[in-house]
Design a protein around this motif. Structure first.
Motif, short mmCIF file in Angstrom:
data_model
loop_
_atom_site.label_atom_id
_atom_site.label_comp_id
_atom_site.label_asym_id
_atom_site.label_seq_id
_atom_site.Cartn_x
_atom_site.Cartn_y
_atom_site.Cartn_z
N LEU A 18 0.80 -1.22 0.00
CA LEU A 18 0.00 0.00 0.00
C LEU A 18 0.83 1.27 0.00
O LEU A 18 0.29 2.37 0.02
N HIS A 96 -5.51 2.93 3.27
CA HIS A 96 -6.52 2.04 2.70
C HIS A 96 -7.25 2.78 1.59
O HIS A 96 -7.19 4.01 1.49
N MET A 149 -12.82 -3.13 0.26
CA MET A 149 -11.74 -2.26 0.73
C MET A 149 -10.41 -3.01 0.78
O MET A 149 -10.35 -4.16 1.21
N TYR A 151 -6.62 -2.91 2.45
CA TYR A 151 -5.98 -2.36 3.65
C TYR A 151 -4.85 -3.30 4.07
O TYR A 151 -4.78 -4.46 3.62
N VAL A 160 -1.20 -7.17 1.81
CA VAL A 160 -2.46 -6.46 1.63
C VAL A 160 -3.61 -7.44 1.82
O VAL A 160 -3.50 -8.62 1.51
#
Length: 661
Positions: A18, A96, A149, A151, A160
Motif C-alpha cells: 500500500l 486504505h 476495501m 488495507y 495487503v
C-alpha cells in the motif's frame, strides 16, 4: 513536525504494497498543484456514499484526461486530506482505499436545470455557449457499486488484505475519487493472487470498446495454478468466442508449472479433436504440438502416427461393448425385432463370470459370452483366439471353445454323429448356428430343458437368433462398427492412470465419435480416475499429487434436471477436492448445468451470453456477477472474458491471450 511524521509514515510503509497508494496520492497532489494534466488521475468527488453504493460527481475534462470512464471500470475512493502546506493529515487510520465499479450514469441535483438549458439551446438554435454555461454543463454524476476495501493485513503489515465490505464510511467531502494508474491497477488485479505458480492469463480490458483506450498500457492479469488444482472451474459463453483457447492457456500453464514436480496429471476429453490436432485453417496449434514430451494422445481415429489407439476390445469387455453396439444400431435405425432383442441383452463381465459360485449359472453365462464371440467373429471382427483361450473361462466340461452341450442334444443338432467339440471360433460359429436353427424348429423339445429350467434363457435365444436369424442379414449389420474394436485394446485404462500419476497430460481425441461412444469413454475413465485417487486417499498416499479433468459440452454430464446425484461426475463435484481431483467444464449455457455444481464451483471464465435468462442464471448462483449481466450480453469479442478465481474476490474483465506454441 510534518517531516518527522512523513519519515515515520514512510518507514511504516517501506515494505507494504500500500505504499503504492501513498506515492500515488502524493503524485496526484503534486500534479494538481503544478497544474499539469498529463498523468492526472483525479475523477471527482463523492456526492453520496453508502456501504453498497456510491454516487460521484465528475466533469468532462477529468474523464477525457483518463481516456474515459466506461461502465464496469474500476475507480478508487481514498481519503486525501491535507494541511495548508499540502502534507497529508494524520487520521490515525492505516492506509486504505475503497474499490468502486462504475455501474451507470446518474442524475445530479441540477439535472432538471441542465435539461432545461439543453432544451432552450436547441430550441433557439444558439450557435455557441458562453464559457460559464459550458463549465456548468460538463458536470455529471456516476452511480458506482462499492466492491470492498484494500488495507494492510493486520497480522502482516507487509501484505495487503481485501474485505468485501467497508467498515469506515466517513463524511462524503473527505473522499476523493481517482482512476487508478497501472501500479495501483496491478495491486487491484494481482495483489490478492496466490504468489505460488503464477502465470499470465491476459491483459486487463475494462471495456469491449477501445476508443480512447488503445494507448493505455494496461497491466497483465495473473492467475495462480494453485487456484485450479483440486477445484472446479467453469467456462461459459457462446461457441467460437474463446472458451477452448482459455482451456489451452490454462492446461499449458499447468504443464509449464508442474514439469519439474510432475505433481499434476491432466486428462482432456477432446470431443472435437482441437487439443490433439493442429488446425492450419484457423492458424491454431494444438496443445499436443506445444508439449510433445508431456502430452500423450489416444485417438479413436488417429490422425498422427505418434497417437496411441483408443479402441475397445469387444470380446474381452462384453458388458461394455454390447451397450455401445446397441447405441450404434439405434443410431442406424435398425428396428427389426431380433435386432432390438439382441441390443437389450445384458452380458456379465469376464470377472463376474470367474467369481460366480453357482456352477450352473456360471456355465450358462460362459455360453452367452461364447455366443457373443461367435457373433463378433461372424461379423468379421479381428479376435485373438489364443488370448480368449487364456482367459480360462472354464468350468467342468467347458474348455477352450467347447460350449458343453449334452451329447444327445448335439446328435440332434447335427442330425447324426457330431464332430469333435469346437476348438476354434469357426467351429463355434457352426455349432451355435445349427443350434439356433434347431431351437427355431423345435421350441418344445425336451432336449432344451434342464432339470428345473430351460437350458437357454431369453438372452441366450436372442444371441442365437442374431447369429443365425430366420430372416434378415444378422451379424453383417455389425461390420461397419469393426473400427471401434481392437484385439490388443483393454490395457489403455491402466496406461492412462499411470501416465496421470507420472504428471503427464493425456488427451482423448474423440473427434467424429458418436455421443454414446464419447460418454462411454468419459464414464469409464472418470470412474477409473476417481477410484485411483480414492485408493490413494484411503492409503494416505495422495501427497501433493493432483489430477485435472477437462469436460466439454458439460450439460450432457451435469444436466440441471437430473435428479440422480450418485454419478461419478456428481462425486467429482462433491468430493473431488478431497481426492485432489480438479475439474474444468465448458458449456454455452449456465442454466443447463446442475445448480449443485455451480454453487460449488470456485473459478469462472465467462464470455458472451446471448440471453437475459442465461446471464441471470449465472448471477443468481454466483452473486459476484450481479450488475454485470448487461455487459456480458453485449460483448462479443473473442477472448474477452470476465473471470473470477479462488484468489480473486471480485470479477475482472480481461482479454485472454491467444494460445501459441
Amino acid at each position: 513536525m510534518s517531516a518527522i511524521q512523513d519519515l515515520v509514515s514512510n518507514a511504516v510503509l517501506s515494505n507494504s504494497p500500500l505504499k503504492i497508494l501513498k506515492n500515488f496520492l502524493d503524485k496526484q497532489h503534486q500534479l494538481h498543484s503544478a497544474g499539469v494534466k498529463q498523468d492526472y488521475r483525479f475523477i471527482g468527488y463523492v456526492l453520496d456514499l453508502g456501504y453498497d453504493t456510491a454516487k460521484i460527481i465528475t466533469s468532462d475534462p477529468y474523464k477525457i484526461a483518463v481516456g474515459g470512464i466506461p461502465r464496469g471500470s474500476f475507480l478508487i475512493l481514498a481519503i486525501d486530506e491535507r494541511d495548508e502546506q499540502g502534507n497529508p493529515i494524520q487520521t490515525g487510520l492505516p492506509p486504505h482505499f475503497t474499490l468502486l465499479r462504475v455501474k451507470s450514469v446518474s442524475s445530479t441535483p441540477l439535472s432538471n436545470q441542465v435539461q432545461h438549458t439543453y432544451f432552450e439551446l436547441h430550441k433557439k438554435s444558439m450557435p455557441e455557449l458562453d464559457i460559464w454555461t459550458q463549465a456548468e454543463l460538463q458536470w455529471g454524476a456516476l452511480e458506482c457499486d462499492v466492491i470492498g476495501m484494500f488495507y494492510p493485513k493486520p497480522s502482516d503489515k507487509n501484505s495487503v488484505e481485501f474485505s468485501g465490505d467497508v467498515n469506515n464510511v466517513v463524511s462524503a467531502h473527505k473522499y476523493k475519487v481517482f482512476s487508478p494508474d497501472n501500479d495501483l491497477l496491478d495491486l487491484i488485479l494481482n495483489g490478492l493472487v496466490n504468489k505460488e505458480n503464477q502465470q499470465e492469463l491476459g491483459v486487463f480490458r475494462p471495456t469491449e470498446c477501445q476508443v480512447g483506450l488503445l494507448n493505455n498500457n494496461y497491466p497483465e492479469l495473473k492467475i495462480s495454478i494453485e487456484d485450479f488444482k483440486g477445484r472446479r472451474t467453469a467456462m461459459f459463453g457462446k461457441t467460437r468466442l474463446g472458451k477452448s483457447n482459455v482451456v489451452k492457456v490454462l492446461a499449458d500453464a499447468i504443464i509449464r508449472t508442474s514439469t519439474t514436480t510432475q505433481n499434476v496429471g491432466q486428462l482432456i476429453f477432446d470431443i472435437n479433436g482441437e487439443y490433439a490436432n493442429d488446425n492450419p485453417q484457423d492458424g491454431n496449434k494444438s496443445l499436443a504440438s506445444a508439449h510433445t514430451n508431456n502430452c500423450i494422445v489416444y485417438a479413436l481415429n488417429p490422425r498422427n502416427p505418434s497417437f496411441k489407439e483408443l479402441k475397445l476390445n469387444f470380446a474381452e469387455q462384453p458388458e461394455s461393448a454390447l451397450p455401445i453396439i446397441k447405441s450404434f444400431l439405434e443410431r442406424d435405425n435398425q428396428t427389426s425385432n431380433y435386432i432390438k432383442s439382441f441390443g437389450n441383452i445384458e452380458l456379465p463381465s469376464i470377472l463376474e463370470i470367474k467369481s460366480e459360485a453357482d456352477k450352473g449359472k456360471k456355465i450358462r453365462n460362459i455360453r452367452k459370452i461364447q455366443m457373443f464371440w461367435a457373433i463378433l467373429k461372424s461379423a468379421g471382427f479381428n479376435l485373438d483366439e489364443s488370448k480368449l483361450i487364456s482367459l480360462n473361462l472354464s468350468s467342468g466340461q467347458i474348455n477352450k471353445f467347447n460350449p458343453g452341450l449334452k451329447i444327445d442334444l448335439r446328435n440332434e443338432v447335427y442330425g447324426g454323429t457330431p464332430p469333435a467339440s469346437p476348438s476354434n471360433l469357426n467351429d463355434l460359429i457352426k455349432e451355435f448356428s445349427l443350434l439356433a436353427t434347431f431351437i427355431q424348429n423345435n421350441k418344445s423339445s425336451d432336449l432344451l430343458r434342464g432339470s428345473s429350467e430351460p437350458l437357454f434363457d431369453q438372452d441366450a435365444i436372442a444371441l442365437l437368433n442374431f447369429l443365425n436369424p430366420a430372416s434378415g442379414s444378422g451379424t453383417q449389420i455389425l461390420t461397419s462398427y469393426r473400427h471401434y474394436h481392437s484385439p490388443s485394446a483393454g490395457d489403455f485404462i491402466t496406461e492412462i492412470i499411470q501416465l496421470l500419476n507420472d504428471g503427464k497430460t493425456v488427451i482423448l481425441d474423440l473427434g467424429n465419435a458418436s455421443e454414446d461412444v464419447r460418454k462411454y469413454f468419459s464414464d469409464m475413465l472418470s470412474k477409473a480416475v476417481f477410484a485411483s485417487q480414492e485408493d490413494k486417499f484411503v492409503s494416505n498416499t495422495l501427497s501433493d499429487h493432483f489430477i485435472q479433468l477437462y469436460f466439454e459440452e458439460a450439460h450432457n454430464l451435469f444436466p440441471n434436471n437430473n435428479k440422480e446425484n450418485t454419478t461419478v461426475y456428481h462425486r467429482f463435484a462433491k468430493e473431488g477436492a478431497k481426492f485432489h481431483i480438479g475439474m474444468v467444464y465448458s458449456t454455452q449455457s449456465p442454466s443447463t448445468i446442475s445448480q449443485e455444481l455451480l454453487v460449488q464451483t470456485e473459478n469462472f471464465f465467462v464470455g458472451h451470453l446471448a440471453s437475459t435468462h442465461e446471464a441471470n442464471a449465472l448471477s443468481k448462483l454466483q452473486h459476484t456477477f450481479n450488475g454485470l449481466e448487461d455487459d456480458i450480453k453485449k460483448s462479443r469479442t473473442p477472448g474477452y472474458m470476465r473471470i473470477l478465481t479462488n484468489s480473486h474476490r471480485f470479477v475482472i474483465p480481461v482479454q485472454v491471450k491467444k494460445f501459441t506454441v
